[in-house]
Every structure is written in structure tokens, then in C-alpha cells.
Design an enzyme around this catalytic site. Structure first.
Site, PDB file in Angstrom:
ATOM      1  N   ASP A   1     -13.849  -5.283  20.894  1.00 39.32           N
ATOM      2  CA  ASP A   1     -12.757  -5.160  21.978  1.00 39.32           C
ATOM      3  C   ASP A   1     -13.497  -4.566  23.342  1.00 39.32           C
ATOM      4  O   ASP A   1     -13.567  -5.052  24.593  1.00 39.32           O
ATOM      5  CB  ASP A   1     -11.500  -4.506  21.807  1.00 39.32           C
ATOM      6  CG  ASP A   1     -10.773  -4.610  23.112  1.00 39.32           C
ATOM      7  OD1 ASP A   1     -10.560  -5.683  23.676  1.00 39.32           O
ATOM      8  OD2 ASP A   1     -10.306  -3.400  23.213  1.00 39.32           O
TER       9      ASP A   1
ATOM     10  N   MET B   1      -8.310   1.550   0.434  1.00 35.44           N
ATOM     11  CA  MET B   1      -7.533   0.642   1.561  1.00 35.44           C
ATOM     12  C   MET B   1      -7.721   1.458   2.872  1.00 35.44           C
ATOM     13  O   MET B   1      -8.061   0.769   4.002  1.00 35.44           O
ATOM     14  CB  MET B   1      -6.236   0.178   1.376  1.00 35.44           C
ATOM     15  CG  MET B   1      -6.194  -0.800   0.140  1.00 35.44           C
ATOM     16  SD  MET B   1      -7.375  -2.093   0.304  1.00 35.44           S
ATOM     17  CE  MET B   1      -7.054  -2.883   1.777  1.00 35.44           C
ATOM     18  N   GLU B   2      -7.578   2.789   2.777  1.00 37.83           N
ATOM     19  CA  GLU B   2      -7.600   3.488   3.994  1.00 37.83           C
ATOM     20  C   GLU B   2      -8.896   3.588   4.726  1.00 37.83           C
ATOM     21  O   GLU B   2      -9.103   3.450   5.889  1.00 37.83           O
ATOM     22  CB  GLU B   2      -7.347   5.087   3.855  1.00 37.83           C
ATOM     23  CG  GLU B   2      -5.501   5.131   3.832  1.00 37.83           C
ATOM     24  CD  GLU B   2      -5.082   4.507   2.299  1.00 37.83           C
ATOM     25  OE1 GLU B   2      -3.955   4.475   2.179  1.00 37.83           O
ATOM     26  OE2 GLU B   2      -6.066   4.197   1.354  1.00 37.83           O
TER      27      GLU B   2
ATOM     28  N   CYS C   1       0.975  -1.197   0.182  1.00 36.77           N
ATOM     29  CA  CYS C   1       0.070  -0.012  -0.054  1.00 36.77           C
ATOM     30  C   CYS C   1       0.911   1.166   0.007  1.00 36.77           C
ATOM     31  O   CYS C   1       1.933   1.335   0.693  1.00 36.77           O
ATOM     32  CB  CYS C   1      -0.510   0.199   1.406  1.00 36.77           C
ATOM     33  SG  CYS C   1      -2.525   0.154   1.082  1.00 36.77           S
ATOM     34  N   HIS C   2       0.602   2.269  -0.814  1.00 36.78           N
ATOM     35  CA  HIS C   2       1.213   3.353  -0.781  1.00 36.78           C
ATOM     36  C   HIS C   2       0.981   4.354   0.163  1.00 36.78           C
ATOM     37  O   HIS C   2      -0.306   4.367   0.779  1.00 36.78           O
ATOM     38  CB  HIS C   2       0.950   4.275  -2.086  1.00 36.78           C
ATOM     39  CG  HIS C   2       1.492   3.729  -3.301  1.00 36.78           C
ATOM     40  ND1 HIS C   2       0.748   2.840  -3.925  1.00 36.78           N
ATOM     41  CD2 HIS C   2       2.518   3.851  -4.073  1.00 36.78           C
ATOM     42  CE1 HIS C   2       1.438   2.488  -5.177  1.00 36.78           C
ATOM     43  NE2 HIS C   2       2.683   3.073  -5.218  1.00 36.78           N
TER      44      HIS C   2
END
Length: 164
Positions: free
Chosen positions: A134, A119-120, A83-84
Site C-alpha cells: 500500500d 495464525m497470529e 480462531c481463538h
């Protein structure tokens, strides 16, 4: 060279080895991506939902998930190989409860760059969902992260929009 390798952008054309995509010749454009994760908490946990959040001993669940998702989106290149690294201009995470009493996380990321921010956005939504898991597991482990998906992206070579 195997002609089928051409469809995989993260494979070197000559060797078939993993490779970062060369974005050197791409145009700089405004790029926006929106991703969504859905978390099913169940009645045992949802009974603790008051106002706009769930309060736990660890703190406010949704507020913490927004911070965690934003931090993760900024670190996507450290988490996803090839990933960049991108200087995000904005990352906004919204968390709501839908009619089915599911937690809906929307993450919108934007950048002006030579490569997209899908992707971000996906990472931000995913980590927000994991944070909710969680923080709520003390109430019950009957939690399902149902789906994470790209909703839309604009900028670059092609746009995408999922019918919801």
C-alpha cells in the site's frame, strides 16, 4: 459420520459443520510461532531505500508495516473465523532486505495458552506485507507478495521447523 472428517479439526465430528476447536482439555504451555512474508518491490521502488527504510509521502514504510503487522496479529481472531482470541504476550516484527533485494518480513508471536499462535504470526507477517504494498504503490504497482509461510512453532502437542 464420514471418517475423513476426523483430519479436519475445525469440523464438528458428528455433523461435519464448521466448529471452533475445543481446547478445554489441552495443557497450558508457552507457545511461539514465527512466520515470514517476502515482498519483491523491484528496482524502481528499491532505489528509494536509504539507511534502513523507504520514505514516502505517507511516512516510513517499514516502521509503519511493523505497527500494522503488530496490530493485525492482536486482532487475528476478529479476522479468521474459528480462531481463538489470544492475549498475546509478545509480537515482534523484523524487516530486512536479503541478497536478492527482496523485503523479508519475520513475525514472531508468543503466548502462554492452550492453543498456538501460528495464525497470529502469519497474520502479522501478511498485513505487514500488505502495508508495504500500500505504501509503495505510488512508486510502482510492479510489486509481488511472493510468499507467506510458517517458519516454526513450538509448544503444544508438536513442534515444527521448516528448513530454510
Amino acid at each position: 459420520m464420514n471418517p475423513e472428517l476426523k483430519i479436519f479439526t475445525h469440523l464438528d465430528q458428528a455433523t461435519g459443520n464448521p466448529a471452533m476447536v475445543d481446547v478445554g482439555d489441552k495443557q497450558v504451555t508457552k507457545r511461539i510461532a514465527k512466520a515470514q512474508s517476502i515482498v519483491v518491490l523491484g528496482n524502481e521502488i528499491m532505489q528509494h531505500f536509504t539507511g534502513s527504510d523507504i520514505q514516502t509521502k505517507k511516512g516510513p514504510v517499514f516502521q509503519t508495516a511493523i505497527i500494522a503487522g503488530t496490530m493485525a496479529a492482536k486482532k487475528t481472531a476478529d479476522l479468521i473465523p474459528l480462531c481463538h482470541p489470544l492475549p498475546l504476550e509478545n509480537c515482534k516484527i523484523e524487516i530486512n532486505i536479503n541478497d536478492q533485494k527482496e523485503v523479508v518480513i519475520n513475525c514472531t508471536a508468543s503466548v502462554t495458552s492452550k492453543t498456538g499462535v501460528e495464525m497470529e504470526a502469519l497474520t502479522g507477517a501478511s498485513v505487514a506485507a500488505l502495508t508495504i504494498y500500500d505504501m509503495c504503490k505510488a512508486f510502482s504497482h510492479d510489486i509481488v507478495i511472493k510468499e507467506t509461510r510458517l517458519i516454526e512453532k513450538t509448544g503444544g502437542k508438536s513442534d515444527f521447523r521448516r528448513d530454510q
